[in-house]
Design a protein around this motif. Structure first.
Motif, PDB file in Angstrom:
ATOM      1  N   ASP A  78       7.434  20.290 -21.332  1.00  0.00           N
ATOM      2  CA  ASP A  78       8.531  20.052 -20.394  1.00  0.00           C
ATOM      3  C   ASP A  78       9.897  20.524 -20.876  1.00  0.00           C
ATOM      4  OD1 ASP A  78       6.765  18.873 -18.538  1.00  0.00           O
ATOM      5  OD2 ASP A  78       7.207  16.646 -19.009  1.00  0.00           O
ATOM      6  N   ASN A  93      15.095  24.202 -10.928  1.00  0.00           N
ATOM      7  CA  ASN A  93      13.658  23.957 -10.334  1.00  0.00           C
ATOM      8  C   ASN A  93      12.628  25.276 -11.002  1.00  0.00           C
ATOM      9  OD1 ASN A  93      13.893  21.984  -8.313  1.00  0.00           O
ATOM     10  ND2 ASN A  93      14.976  23.203  -6.755  1.00  0.00           N
ATOM     11  N   VAL A  97      11.669  23.848 -14.111  1.00  0.00           N
ATOM     12  CA  VAL A  97      10.796  22.436 -13.781  1.00  0.00           C
ATOM     13  C   VAL A  97      11.746  21.534 -14.941  1.00  0.00           C
ATOM     14  CG1 VAL A  97       8.795  21.026 -13.520  1.00  0.00           C
ATOM     15  CG2 VAL A  97       8.651  23.705 -13.210  1.00  0.00           C
ATOM     16  N   ARG A 142      13.059  18.298 -16.720  1.00  0.00           N
ATOM     17  CA  ARG A 142      12.898  16.939 -16.214  1.00  0.00           C
ATOM     18  C   ARG A 142      14.121  16.129 -16.661  1.00  0.00           C
ATOM     19  NH1 ARG A 142       8.104  16.500 -13.681  1.00  0.00           N
ATOM     20  NH2 ARG A 142       6.458  17.786 -15.065  1.00  0.00           N
ATOM     21  N   ALA A 157      11.564  17.477  -9.803  1.00  0.00           N
ATOM     22  CA  ALA A 157      10.846  17.002 -11.313  1.00  0.00           C
ATOM     23  C   ALA A 157      11.763  16.334 -12.158  1.00  0.00           C
ATOM     24  CB  ALA A 157      10.555  18.553 -11.894  1.00  0.00           C
TER      25      ALA A 157
END
Length: 642
Positions: A82, A125, A128, A130, A152
């Motif tokens: 992530d 975006n 992604v 977090r 996300a």
């Protein structure tokens, strides 16, 4: 079949080993960081200002806070691979977030503070993100405004600001210190497991390109990209230049690869001391910080060196008589000394050097706070020969380095024992370099070359060929000693109506050398009958970095030499004396051109200088040519009306 490229962040790439680069064992950023933290546990690592005084975190405290950050991420459901986005000025919080994310098995992404909300939305975006960590209420409000458009996103974390009360946001908002506590229930073993599962071929950092045309691309850099580059570039220094006692001022944007490799990377390799500059460093406070810190290694973007030289020239104009004569003599000696230190030159000291050093050079360095500095570097953009010559005359050789985000900041590097003036340096050890014979494009292959662009197979395939060579987009040449010279950018090449290929940057640099009154120059002429140019004048900037209409002190001095009393851009544009000055300088610049097709025949003034806030420059101060061309489309077309 080895896999050397990737476009998904959870992919692992193989390490491109060969006989010249295999002495550096592949490792991860985590292991390098933890080894250094254990070795220098009680020694200060991060120095910051608190209530106007210097304070610090030790390596042990740095490690503990980074692990706390990692635990807090994991408590929110953060998975291996992530990402965390970080937007703010250089600080302890930036470093802790960056390393903490990597310890949690993720990849960190810097977001330029100058990005608007839509640009931030794209980066978050595309990567992604977090969690977003940001600096101050202004940045927080920007990310709050787009939080509901980031599916996300799990949380916003802010430092250097009080949390707003009764504010609705699509995700929770945490104060930085409070965020560090939300993962207290996560056991140390969970972080240890994340660290153990990381491989050198996993992604450690995402660097988003400046986006001079279209959306920026996310450069995926592996752990090995970083750890190899750090060891390879520093292994060529002689006399153990680096150790854990070095002092470096952190002020270059950490969203850019140069800041990450120098400030974060070299620190975790050597265990050296980082001092955080004030947020207004590039607006004037950097000089004060330099005098307090006395850095032993200094990397500056060209504008930093330009500002220093401008101020020193301004002060030097007050010298008269014997004082001025001594300074002029010393500067001739200094220039000789630096020239003698270049590759293949004789080395040694010219006659009178020791005296010049004692009465001029040492005092200059003390006045700048640079008397302890072992090496001065410039990167991110070409440094003008005029500025290089100025510092050389003060016995301060500036070593240039060149790299891309895609090559982990380093492609070519000059060393004190192996350097050439006005040159990028020698290509990085263990690297394969070649020049495309058809278009002079620089091609690079090695362990420092990126994994690929995240979620962008087409862009990755265009950048990395089947043999593993990165197509840099730079036009370059190599001399017989392996030193590199950039001659232009492929995408910036102007192809005139007559079919001539013209590199605009080289012409622009020559014009600025001949006309130091100018702030920026942009050459135009693609598919046109002749070259023209847009000129801006040197002006002051306000507290937000916006250009004003007031000429700066250097501009006013230059104008005084030609009898002009102009103090604003408006005054200058209508002054016939300035027109004569510009026409004469342009004539000299054209005389230096390699062909008549590279002569600039017409020019226009624009009343506002180019800037990052204005949208004409990228965060790394490259001209957004398509943006400028669109802004002044009518004025440009008018130059070509017969």
């Amino acid at each position: 079949m080895p896999k050397y490229t990737a476009t998904r962040i959870d992919e692992e790439v193989d390490i491109r080993l060969n006989d010249t680069n295999n002495k550096f064992e592949p490792t991860t950023m985590c292991k390098m960081f933890l080894n250094t933290a254990a070795k220098y546990s009680s020694i200060p690592a991060l120095h910051y200002k608190k209530n106007g005084e210097w304070a610090s975190y030790s390596w042990k405290e740095y490690e503990e806070k980074a692990k706390q950050f990692a635990k807090s991420l994991i408590s929110l459901g953060f998975q291996a691979h992530d990402t965390v986005s970080i937007s703010g000025f250089n600080s302890t919080e930036w470093f802790i977030s960056y390393i903490g994310c990597i310890l949690a098995g993720g990849a960190s992404t810097g977001v330029y503070t100058t990005n608007g909300a839509q640009a931030c939305k794209y980066v978050c975006n595309n990567s992604v993100a977090r969690v977003v960590v940001c600096d101050g209420i202004k940045q927080l409000e920007k990310f709050m405004s787009i939080a509901d458009q980031l599916p996300a996103l799990k949380a916003l974390v802010v430092w250097n600001a009080s949390l707003p009360e009764n504010v609705e946001c699509a995700v929770p908002i945490y104060d930085f210190d409070a965020f560090l506590t939300i993962g207290n229930e996560i056991p140390d073993s969970t972080v240890d497991e994340r660290i153990a599962n990381q491989r050198p071929g996993h992604c450690a950092s995402l660097i988003y390109t400046s986006g001079t045309t279209g959306n920026p691309k996310g450069v995926m850099l592996s752990h090995d990209n970083f750890t190899y580059t750090l060891r390879a570039v520093t292994s060529q220094f002689q006399n153990n230049l680096f150790d854990n006692t070095e002092r470096v001022i952190s002020y270059l944007p950490l969203s850019h690869i140069a800041g990450q490799i120098l400030d974060i990377g070299i620190q975790i390799y050597f265990g050296l001391h980082i001092y955080f500059a004030e947020p207004d460093a590039l607006k004037g406070s950097l000089g004060k910080t330099m005098k307090e810190v006395h850095p032993t290694f200094f990397l500056g973007v060209p504008r930093v060196y330009e500002k220093i030289s401008e101020k020193m020239v301004e002060v030097g104009r007050g010298s008269k008589g014997i004082k001025k004569a001594i300074a002029s003599w010393a500067r001739r000696v200094g220039a000789q000394k630096v020239a003698m230190s270049q590759f293949h030159e004789s080395g040694g000291k010219p006659c009178g050097y020791d005296l010049a050093k004692a009465i001029v050079f040492d005092k200059v360095r003390v006045a700048l706070g640079l008397e302890k500095c072992k090496a001065f570097y410039s990167g991110a953009a070409p440094l003008s020969p005029e500025v290089i010559a100025f510092f050389s005359s003060l016995d301060i050789p500036i070593y240039e380095a060149m790299g891309l985000s895609e090559t982990t900041a380093i492609s070519f590097f000059n060393y004190p024992h192996m350097w050439k003036q006005n040159c990028l340096g020698h290509f990085l050890v263990g690297t394969n370099v070649k020049i495309d014979p058809e278009n002079s494009e620089l091609l690079i292959r090695g362990r420092h070359v990126m994994m690929g662009y995240i979620n962008n197979e087409e862009g990755t395939a265009q950048a990395l060929d089947d043999e593993g060579f990165l197509h840099t987009g730079d036009c370059a040449s190599l001399d017989s000693d392996g030193f590199g010279y950039i001659t232009g950018r492929l995408k910036e090449l102007i192809i005139t109506a007559g079919g001539e290929n013209v590199p605009p940057v080289l012409i622009e640099n020559v014009i600025k050398e001949e006309l130091p009154l100018l702030g920026n120059v942009m050459v135009i002429g693609d598919k046109r009958k002749f070259l023209s140019a847009i000129f801006t004048l040197r002006v002051t900037v306000d507290e937000h970095g916006e250009p004003t209409d007031k000429l700066d002190n250097e501009a006013k001095y230059l104008l005084s030499q030609i009898g002009s009393e102009a103090t604003t851009v408006g005054d200058a544009i209508v002054d016939p004396k300035i027109k004569v000055y510009l026409d004469s300088g342009l004539k000299r610049a054209n005389a230096r051109a390699t062909s008549r097709a590279q002569n600039v025949q017409k020019y226009i003034f624009v009343t506002k200088d180019f800037s990052v806030p204005g949208g004409e420059l990228t965060p790394t101060l490259k001209i957004k040519r398509n943006v400028v061309a669109k802004m002044y489309e009518a004025e440009i077309d008018a130059m070509y009306v017969v």
